[in-house]
Design a protein around this motif. Sequence first.
Motif, PDB file in Angstrom:
ATOM      1  N   ALA A 121     -17.961  -4.588 -46.340  1.00 20.20           N
ATOM      2  CA  ALA A 121     -17.541  -4.327 -44.969  1.00 20.20           C
ATOM      3  C   ALA A 121     -16.184  -3.623 -44.958  1.00 20.20           C
ATOM      4  O   ALA A 121     -15.261  -4.026 -45.661  1.00 20.20           O
ATOM      5  N   SER A 122     -16.112  -2.552 -44.172  1.00 27.13           N
ATOM      6  CA  SER A 122     -14.848  -1.834 -44.057  1.00 27.13           C
ATOM      7  C   SER A 122     -14.837  -1.014 -42.769  1.00 27.13           C
ATOM      8  O   SER A 122     -15.868  -0.852 -42.121  1.00 27.13           O
ATOM      9  N   TYR A 123     -13.668  -0.522 -42.433  1.00 31.57           N
ATOM     10  CA  TYR A 123     -13.550   0.392 -41.310  1.00 31.57           C
ATOM     11  C   TYR A 123     -12.539   1.465 -41.666  1.00 31.57           C
ATOM     12  O   TYR A 123     -11.665   1.259 -42.519  1.00 31.57           O
ATOM     13  N   THR A 124     -12.669   2.614 -41.035  1.00 34.19           N
ATOM     14  CA  THR A 124     -11.739   3.718 -41.245  1.00 34.19           C
ATOM     15  C   THR A 124     -11.545   4.458 -39.930  1.00 34.19           C
ATOM     16  O   THR A 124     -12.385   4.382 -39.030  1.00 34.19           O
ATOM     17  N   LEU A 125     -10.443   5.174 -39.847  1.00 29.41           N
ATOM     18  CA  LEU A 125     -10.214   6.081 -38.729  1.00 29.41           C
ATOM     19  C   LEU A 125     -10.438   7.498 -39.239  1.00 29.41           C
ATOM     20  O   LEU A 125      -9.862   7.898 -40.248  1.00 29.41           O
ATOM     21  N   ILE A 126     -11.300   8.212 -38.552  1.00 27.70           N
ATOM     22  CA  ILE A 126     -11.549   9.612 -38.858  1.00 27.70           C
ATOM     23  C   ILE A 126     -10.677  10.407 -37.888  1.00 27.70           C
ATOM     24  O   ILE A 126     -10.877  10.343 -36.673  1.00 27.70           O
ATOM     25  N   ASN A 127      -9.712  11.123 -38.433  1.00 26.76           N
ATOM     26  CA  ASN A 127      -8.740  11.798 -37.587  1.00 26.76           C
ATOM     27  C   ASN A 127      -9.278  13.109 -37.032  1.00 26.76           C
ATOM     28  O   ASN A 127      -9.850  13.919 -37.741  1.00 26.76           O
ATOM     29  N   GLY A 128      -9.075  13.270 -35.745  1.00 23.89           N
ATOM     30  CA  GLY A 128      -9.397  14.513 -35.065  1.00 23.89           C
ATOM     31  C   GLY A 128      -8.119  15.213 -34.664  1.00 23.89           C
ATOM     32  O   GLY A 128      -7.018  14.804 -35.055  1.00 23.89           O
ATOM     33  N   ASN A 129      -8.266  16.252 -33.875  1.00 24.71           N
ATOM     34  CA  ASN A 129      -7.106  16.978 -33.420  1.00 24.71           C
ATOM     35  C   ASN A 129      -7.459  17.715 -32.135  1.00 24.71           C
ATOM     36  O   ASN A 129      -8.621  17.786 -31.754  1.00 24.71           O
ATOM     37  N   ILE A 130      -6.458  18.261 -31.507  1.00 20.80           N
ATOM     38  CA  ILE A 130      -6.641  19.042 -30.288  1.00 20.80           C
ATOM     39  C   ILE A 130      -5.920  20.366 -30.460  1.00 20.80           C
ATOM     40  O   ILE A 130      -4.752  20.397 -30.863  1.00 20.80           O
ATOM     41  N   HIS A 131      -6.618  21.453 -30.171  1.00 17.94           N
ATOM     42  CA  HIS A 131      -5.997  22.778 -30.161  1.00 17.94           C
ATOM     43  C   HIS A 131      -5.885  23.221 -28.708  1.00 17.94           C
ATOM     44  O   HIS A 131      -6.863  23.179 -27.956  1.00 17.94           O
ATOM     45  N   THR A 132      -4.695  23.630 -28.327  1.00 15.61           N
ATOM     46  CA  THR A 132      -4.458  24.076 -26.957  1.00 15.61           C
ATOM     47  C   THR A 132      -3.862  25.479 -26.973  1.00 15.61           C
ATOM     48  O   THR A 132      -2.959  25.762 -27.769  1.00 15.61           O
ATOM     49  N   ASP A 133      -4.389  26.329 -26.115  1.00 15.85           N
ATOM     50  CA  ASP A 133      -3.803  27.648 -25.898  1.00 15.85           C
ATOM     51  C   ASP A 133      -4.012  28.034 -24.440  1.00 15.85           C
ATOM     52  O   ASP A 133      -4.387  27.180 -23.624  1.00 15.85           O
ATOM     53  N   TRP A 177     -17.951 -10.868 -27.967  1.00 12.58           N
ATOM     54  CA  TRP A 177     -17.974 -10.272 -29.285  1.00 12.58           C
ATOM     55  C   TRP A 177     -19.409  -9.930 -29.646  1.00 12.58           C
ATOM     56  O   TRP A 177     -20.298 -10.731 -29.428  1.00 12.58           O
ATOM     57  N   GLN A 178     -19.617  -8.770 -30.258  1.00 15.86           N
ATOM     58  CA  GLN A 178     -20.930  -8.358 -30.743  1.00 15.86           C
ATOM     59  C   GLN A 178     -20.767  -7.920 -32.189  1.00 15.86           C
ATOM     60  O   GLN A 178     -19.885  -7.131 -32.509  1.00 15.86           O
ATOM     61  N   GLY A 179     -21.638  -8.452 -33.063  1.00 15.09           N
ATOM     62  CA  GLY A 179     -21.529  -8.132 -34.474  1.00 15.09           C
ATOM     63  C   GLY A 179     -22.845  -7.694 -35.077  1.00 15.09           C
ATOM     64  O   GLY A 179     -23.923  -7.958 -34.526  1.00 15.09           O
ATOM     65  N   HIS A 180     -22.722  -7.032 -36.215  1.00 14.95           N
ATOM     66  CA  HIS A 180     -23.887  -6.564 -36.966  1.00 14.95           C
ATOM     67  C   HIS A 180     -23.625  -6.758 -38.449  1.00 14.95           C
ATOM     68  O   HIS A 180     -22.560  -6.388 -38.948  1.00 14.95           O
ATOM     69  N   GLU A 181     -24.605  -7.328 -39.138  1.00 13.68           N
ATOM     70  CA  GLU A 181     -24.476  -7.490 -40.591  1.00 13.68           C
ATOM     71  C   GLU A 181     -24.614  -6.166 -41.318  1.00 13.68           C
ATOM     72  O   GLU A 181     -23.961  -5.952 -42.336  1.00 13.68           O
ATOM     73  N   ASN A 182     -25.474  -5.280 -40.818  1.00 19.98           N
ATOM     74  CA  ASN A 182     -25.789  -4.059 -41.550  1.00 19.98           C
ATOM     75  C   ASN A 182     -25.567  -2.760 -40.783  1.00 19.98           C
ATOM     76  O   ASN A 182     -25.327  -1.729 -41.391  1.00 19.98           O
ATOM     77  N   GLU A 183     -25.685  -2.796 -39.484  1.00 16.03           N
ATOM     78  CA  GLU A 183     -25.580  -1.573 -38.687  1.00 16.03           C
ATOM     79  C   GLU A 183     -24.167  -0.994 -38.719  1.00 16.03           C
ATOM     80  O   GLU A 183     -23.187  -1.714 -38.588  1.00 16.03           O
ATOM     81  N   VAL A 217     -13.253  -8.028 -36.139  1.00 14.05           N
ATOM     82  CA  VAL A 217     -13.132  -9.202 -36.992  1.00 14.05           C
ATOM     83  C   VAL A 217     -14.189  -9.086 -38.088  1.00 14.05           C
ATOM     84  O   VAL A 217     -15.355  -8.834 -37.811  1.00 14.05           O
ATOM     85  N   LYS A 218     -13.733  -9.200 -39.332  1.00 16.40           N
ATOM     86  CA  LYS A 218     -14.633  -9.153 -40.483  1.00 16.40           C
ATOM     87  C   LYS A 218     -15.303 -10.519 -40.592  1.00 16.40           C
ATOM     88  O   LYS A 218     -14.626 -11.541 -40.674  1.00 16.40           O
ATOM     89  N   VAL A 219     -16.634 -10.521 -40.580  1.00 20.21           N
ATOM     90  CA  VAL A 219     -17.390 -11.772 -40.530  1.00 20.21           C
ATOM     91  C   VAL A 219     -18.154 -11.950 -41.846  1.00 20.21           C
ATOM     92  O   VAL A 219     -19.115 -11.237 -42.103  1.00 20.21           O
ATOM     93  N   PRO A 220     -17.734 -12.904 -42.682  1.00 17.77           N
ATOM     94  CA  PRO A 220     -18.410 -13.114 -43.958  1.00 17.77           C
ATOM     95  C   PRO A 220     -19.830 -13.662 -43.808  1.00 17.77           C
ATOM     96  O   PRO A 220     -20.701 -13.387 -44.615  1.00 17.77           O
ATOM     97  N   THR A 259     -18.436  -0.264 -40.740  1.00 18.01           N
ATOM     98  CA  THR A 259     -19.667  -0.630 -41.440  1.00 18.01           C
ATOM     99  C   THR A 259     -20.197  -1.935 -40.867  1.00 18.01           C
ATOM    100  O   THR A 259     -19.538  -2.594 -40.061  1.00 18.01           O
ATOM    101  N   GLY A 260     -21.372  -2.337 -41.311  1.00 18.89           N
ATOM    102  CA  GLY A 260     -21.859  -3.661 -40.983  1.00 18.89           C
ATOM    103  C   GLY A 260     -20.895  -4.700 -41.534  1.00 18.89           C
ATOM    104  O   GLY A 260     -20.070  -4.408 -42.405  1.00 18.89           O
ATOM    105  N   GLY A 261     -20.990  -5.923 -41.014  1.00 17.72           N
ATOM    106  CA  GLY A 261     -20.105  -6.985 -41.479  1.00 17.72           C
ATOM    107  C   GLY A 261     -18.948  -7.265 -40.539  1.00 17.72           C
ATOM    108  O   GLY A 261     -18.069  -8.060 -40.867  1.00 17.72           O
ATOM    109  N   TYR A 262     -18.959  -6.627 -39.377  1.00 20.04           N
ATOM    110  CA  TYR A 262     -17.894  -6.818 -38.386  1.00 20.04           C
ATOM    111  C   TYR A 262     -18.479  -7.201 -37.037  1.00 20.04           C
ATOM    112  O   TYR A 262     -19.589  -6.831 -36.699  1.00 20.04           O
ATOM    113  N   ALA A 263     -17.658  -7.894 -36.264  1.00 20.66           N
ATOM    114  CA  ALA A 263     -17.909  -8.090 -34.840  1.00 20.66           C
ATOM    115  C   ALA A 263     -16.808  -7.333 -34.113  1.00 20.66           C
ATOM    116  O   ALA A 263     -15.677  -7.228 -34.607  1.00 20.66           O
TER     117      ALA A 263
END
Length: 143
Positions: free
Chosen positions: A2-14, A47-53, A69-72, A99-103
């Motif tokens: 189980a893990s989580y990450t932030l995928i960084n985006g950006n904004i271009h303005t002109d 709270w809503q959790g998924h083991e695999n989704e 919350v990481k749920v073992p 990933t799965g494993g969190y609520a």
Amino acid sequence: MASYTLINGNIHTDERGAVSFLNSFNLTEIIRMYEIAPSNQTMIRAWQGHENEKKWFYCTQGSFIINLVKVPSFEQPSQDLKTEKIVLSAANPDILAITGGYATGIKAIEANSKLLVFSDFTVEQSKNDDFRYDANYWKAQWE
């Protein structure tokens, strides 16, 4: 694992306007998506959790607090598990990948906020991997 990450985006303005982009977001695992638009800023959807989704959260309007919350073990998990607060905002176009494993629990910070959610499970698969707990099951920061 189980893990989580932030995928960084950006904004271009002109002079033509603004373009939000997430060029490092790989969509190959995504099967479906839906949008959450809370009726107010006091409602906590937890709270809503998924083991695999796997889920990906992207704020398209306003801003949200997302507590994780990481749920073992999803059968009678400890109420002493530590939560972690993440803030997503349309002004900073990042995607929270879980990933799965969190609520999770979510709360809008601003009026008219919208959260786009992507999943690697069909609705039927998700129903078979769905665990729900009372909003007060874990202590979390909602402000």
